[in-house]
Design a protein around this motif. Structure first.
Motif, PDB file in Angstrom:
ATOM      1  N   VAL A 311       0.872  -1.175   0.000  1.00  0.00           N
ATOM      2  CA  VAL A 311       0.000   0.000   0.000  1.00  0.00           C
ATOM      3  C   VAL A 311       0.905   1.220   0.000  1.00  0.00           C
ATOM      4  O   VAL A 311       2.041   1.162   0.470  1.00  0.00           O
ATOM      5  CB  VAL A 311      -0.947   0.038   1.226  1.00  0.00           C
ATOM      6  CG1 VAL A 311      -1.918  -1.111   1.198  1.00  0.00           C
ATOM      7  CG2 VAL A 311      -0.164   0.052   2.524  1.00  0.00           C
ATOM      8  N   SER A 312       0.431   2.306  -0.535  1.00  0.00           N
ATOM      9  CA  SER A 312       1.274   3.494  -0.628  1.00  0.00           C
ATOM     10  C   SER A 312       1.559   4.062   0.753  1.00  0.00           C
ATOM     11  O   SER A 312       0.809   3.840   1.717  1.00  0.00           O
ATOM     12  CB  SER A 312       0.604   4.553  -1.500  1.00  0.00           C
ATOM     13  OG  SER A 312      -0.519   5.108  -0.831  1.00  0.00           O
ATOM     14  N   LEU A 313       2.645   4.811   0.851  1.00  0.00           N
ATOM     15  CA  LEU A 313       3.016   5.449   2.107  1.00  0.00           C
ATOM     16  C   LEU A 313       1.935   6.428   2.545  1.00  0.00           C
ATOM     17  O   LEU A 313       1.581   6.513   3.737  1.00  0.00           O
ATOM     18  CB  LEU A 313       4.355   6.163   1.946  1.00  0.00           C
ATOM     19  CG  LEU A 313       4.891   6.914   3.163  1.00  0.00           C
ATOM     20  CD1 LEU A 313       5.076   5.974   4.345  1.00  0.00           C
ATOM     21  CD2 LEU A 313       6.212   7.611   2.830  1.00  0.00           C
ATOM     22  N   HIS A 356       7.159  13.384   4.174  1.00  0.00           N
ATOM     23  CA  HIS A 356       8.514  13.643   3.691  1.00  0.00           C
ATOM     24  C   HIS A 356       9.590  13.323   4.719  1.00  0.00           C
ATOM     25  O   HIS A 356      10.770  13.224   4.367  1.00  0.00           O
ATOM     26  CB  HIS A 356       8.641  15.103   3.236  1.00  0.00           C
ATOM     27  CG  HIS A 356       7.963  15.371   1.934  1.00  0.00           C
ATOM     28  ND1 HIS A 356       6.622  15.692   1.849  1.00  0.00           N
ATOM     29  CD2 HIS A 356       8.423  15.318   0.657  1.00  0.00           C
ATOM     30  CE1 HIS A 356       6.288  15.847   0.575  1.00  0.00           C
ATOM     31  NE2 HIS A 356       7.355  15.618  -0.161  1.00  0.00           N
ATOM     32  N   CYS A 357       9.199  13.149   5.979  1.00  0.00           N
ATOM     33  CA  CYS A 357      10.195  12.822   6.999  1.00  0.00           C
ATOM     34  C   CYS A 357      10.323  11.324   7.239  1.00  0.00           C
ATOM     35  O   CYS A 357      11.255  10.882   7.916  1.00  0.00           O
ATOM     36  CB  CYS A 357       9.856  13.524   8.313  1.00  0.00           C
ATOM     37  SG  CYS A 357      10.075  15.326   8.239  1.00  0.00           S
ATOM     38  N   MET A 358       9.416  10.534   6.686  1.00  0.00           N
ATOM     39  CA  MET A 358       9.442   9.092   6.910  1.00  0.00           C
ATOM     40  C   MET A 358      10.719   8.446   6.371  1.00  0.00           C
ATOM     41  O   MET A 358      11.176   7.429   6.876  1.00  0.00           O
ATOM     42  CB  MET A 358       8.223   8.433   6.259  1.00  0.00           C
ATOM     43  CG  MET A 358       6.945   8.538   7.075  1.00  0.00           C
ATOM     44  SD  MET A 358       7.029   7.630   8.634  1.00  0.00           S
ATOM     45  CE  MET A 358       7.158   5.948   8.037  1.00  0.00           C
ATOM     46  N   THR A 359      11.312   9.034   5.333  1.00  0.00           N
ATOM     47  CA  THR A 359      12.478   8.402   4.688  1.00  0.00           C
ATOM     48  C   THR A 359      13.802   8.934   5.212  1.00  0.00           C
ATOM     49  O   THR A 359      14.849   8.658   4.620  1.00  0.00           O
ATOM     50  CB  THR A 359      12.416   8.601   3.165  1.00  0.00           C
ATOM     51  OG1 THR A 359      12.386  10.011   2.880  1.00  0.00           O
ATOM     52  CG2 THR A 359      11.184   7.942   2.573  1.00  0.00           C
ATOM     53  N   GLU A 360      13.774   9.665   6.317  1.00  0.00           N
ATOM     54  CA  GLU A 360      15.016  10.219   6.849  1.00  0.00           C
ATOM     55  C   GLU A 360      15.946   9.164   7.436  1.00  0.00           C
ATOM     56  O   GLU A 360      17.073   9.466   7.811  1.00  0.00           O
ATOM     57  CB  GLU A 360      14.704  11.288   7.910  1.00  0.00           C
ATOM     58  CG  GLU A 360      14.138  12.569   7.311  1.00  0.00           C
ATOM     59  CD  GLU A 360      13.871  13.632   8.358  1.00  0.00           C
ATOM     60  OE1 GLU A 360      13.961  13.299   9.572  1.00  0.00           O
ATOM     61  OE2 GLU A 360      13.577  14.769   7.984  1.00  0.00           O
ATOM     62  N   ILE A 361      15.493   7.916   7.511  1.00  0.00           N
ATOM     63  CA  ILE A 361      16.356   6.842   7.994  1.00  0.00           C
ATOM     64  C   ILE A 361      17.347   6.404   6.920  1.00  0.00           C
ATOM     65  O   ILE A 361      18.283   5.661   7.221  1.00  0.00           O
ATOM     66  CB  ILE A 361      15.524   5.624   8.458  1.00  0.00           C
ATOM     67  CG1 ILE A 361      14.623   5.120   7.338  1.00  0.00           C
ATOM     68  CG2 ILE A 361      14.735   5.959   9.697  1.00  0.00           C
ATOM     69  CD1 ILE A 361      13.848   3.868   7.689  1.00  0.00           C
TER      70      ILE A 361
END
Length: 507
Positions: A311-313, A356-361
């Motif tokens: 499912v999409s983010l 936009h902050c979910m991928t900061e890992i």
């Protein structure tokens, strides 16, 4: 028949419950891979040094295991996957890590299979590109090969732990393997330890496999089991990824990729550049900007299948709890495409920030921003970009008309902006464009009209095409060095099988 010459080798100890072992073996066998099961690194090594072949090793013995570390010391190029418990320390010498919970028997089988597919495709590409010359290997006479094997077998003794009753039993098996090698038995005759599950499931490999078209819809709420829900470990992934890649970035970077002009190759550049970064050990995510278009979804379906329960983010962020997996893994890059229904949702500044902050890992996130004038959501997303890269071409009159608009973006968001000329020909004047727009030109990428046209009908992205990669690599290297700094290094190409054998013989 097996679908690949690459062999999947399992070294799974008794610390993992039997049900999980069987689940892993059954899933890999159903994917029509050849599976060999060993009970220790030493047992695997006894086979591997005698019959060097292209393998993907899956093991849970890597953590705090001297045998595993010695194995990786001598076979640094070995492609492997570590099954790691969340409580354990990460092995920084493994190629890939998959989290498991040995007590509950939970494992993300889909992620494991995707990682296996990625490794197998990488090894097969190396063969295809001539990095492993099978003709040369077949020309090695038996006398020389036997001599090299004898040298390799001596290396096994260096990896043996101090004798214990269990260790002595394993050593006896290895010595039996040596005797069988002296009698010139074939590898298939030697592998008596292959799992019974593989034997039972072997007939599956000979049957026709029905390939079902994946459904491009969100997973239903009541039909999804989310492994490790509430897992604290995603917050630790940043440090883990830095240790695996060896990069020295001060912080993760999010780069918006945009163009005011249509048809200049924003999405294709972004996908191909992300593959380059991943190939060179940069942990990379590609996030599709919220838009009424869902282009990356369509691109990925040309090259891979939709992950199970995807499912999409945006969909997951708007649900009370996770409904499925939002990562779409391809060639080591974590893609986050949008779904066609995502723009029907209501977005607030808080939800846009979360998206936009979910991928900061990840080390680097490349954001595919919709071209043309930025709508309200796109404008809001600029707050979370470290840089904005604008893809341009030789349409200078059209570019000039956007100059004031771009300058306003630069001033409003106080964001560094760079230009990339993506369709460079001999007559192009990138310096003039840079001067006209009053923005630095970060890189120029040659026009590949014919190659791009052909690629629309190919099942691999442009960067993975054998003749195209050497053209793009130096320009992507320039971009990566700007992005990451001096710690960025191109990874060495894979050595041939013959070089691997002789390397051990010389050590």
């Amino acid at each position: 028949m097996y679908k690949s010459k690459v062999e999947i080798c399992l070294v799974i100890t008794n610390e993992v419950v039997t049900e999980m072992k069987e689940t892993i073996i059954e899933a890999v066998v159903k994917e029509r891979y050849k599976v060999n099961h060993y009970h220790s690194i030493e047992e695997f090594l006894g086979w591997y040094v005698k019959y060097p072949s292209e393998v993907c090793l899956i093991t849970n013995e890597g953590i705090a295991s001297e045998s595993y570390r010695e194995l990786k010391k001598h076979f640094q190029e070995l492609k492997d996957i570590i099954l790691i418990e969340p409580r354990d320390e990460i092995s920084t010498i493994a190629e890939h890590n998959i989290y498991i919970d040995s007590k509950s028997g939970e494992i993300n089988i889909d992620e494991l299979l995707q990682t296996i597919d990625f490794i197998v495709e990488e090894l097969e590409m190396a063969m295809y590109n001539g990095e492993i010359d099978e003709d040369d290997e077949n020309e090695m006479d038996e006398k020389n090969l036997q001599a090299e094997r004898s040298i390799n077998i001596d290396e096994v003794d260096k990896l043996q732990p101090n004798p214990t009753p269990a260790g002595e039993k394993r050593n006896e098996k290895i010595h039996e393997s040596k005797e069988r090698e002296d009698n010139h038995e074939k590898p298939s005759e030697q592998l008596e330890h292959v799992s019974a599950v593989e034997t039972v499931e072997e007939d599956v490999n000979e049957q026709e496999v029905e390939v079902k078209e994946p459904v491009d819809e969100a997973a239903p709420k009541n039909d999804v089991k989310v492994p490790f829900q509430g897992d604290p470990f995603p917050m630790r992934m940043r440090n883990l990824q830095k240790s695996l890649s060896g990069l020295e970035m001060e912080k993760n970077k999010t780069i918006g990729v945009w163009s005011p002009l249509p048809a200049v190759g924003v999405t294709s550049f972004l996908i191909n550049f992300s593959l380059f970064l991943s190939e060179n050990k940069v942990h990379t995510a590609v996030l599709e900007g919220l838009s009424w278009k869902y282009i990356i979804n369509q691109w990925l379906k040309r090259h891979s299948t939709i992950p199970d329960k995807w499912v999409s983010l945006a969909h997951n962020l708007n649900a009370a709890e996770p409904l499925g997996n939002s990562e779409w893994l391809y060639r080591g890059v974590k893609f986050f495409p949008i779904h066609r229904d995502d723009l029907q949702r209501r977005y607030t500044p808080e939800s846009i920030k979360a998206y936009h902050c979910m991928t900061e890992i990840y080390d680097v996130t490349l954001v595919d921003m919709p071209t043309g004038e930025m709508h309200e959501i796109t404008n809001e997303s600029l707050k979370y970009m470290d840089e904005l890269w604008i893809i341009v071409c030789d349409r200078i009159q059209q570019l000039r008309s956007w100059k004031d608009y771009i300058k306003k973006i630069e001033k409003t968001h106080n964001i560094p902006i760079h230009l990339i000329h993506n369709q460079m020909i001999d007559e192009s004047k990138p310096d003039s464009i840079s001067k006209m727009m009053e923005l630095p030109m970060l890189a120029t990428i040659p026009a590949l009209w014919e190659e791009t046209a052909k690629n629309y009908y190919q099942n691999k992205p442009l960067y993975l095409q054998k003749k195209v990669q050497p053209i793009l690599e130096p320009h992507y290297h320039q971009l990566a060095t700007h992005l990451i700094g001096s710690s960025f290094k191109l990874q060495d190409k894979k050595t041939s099988m013959w070089e691997r054998i002789t390397k051990i013989g010389r050590s």
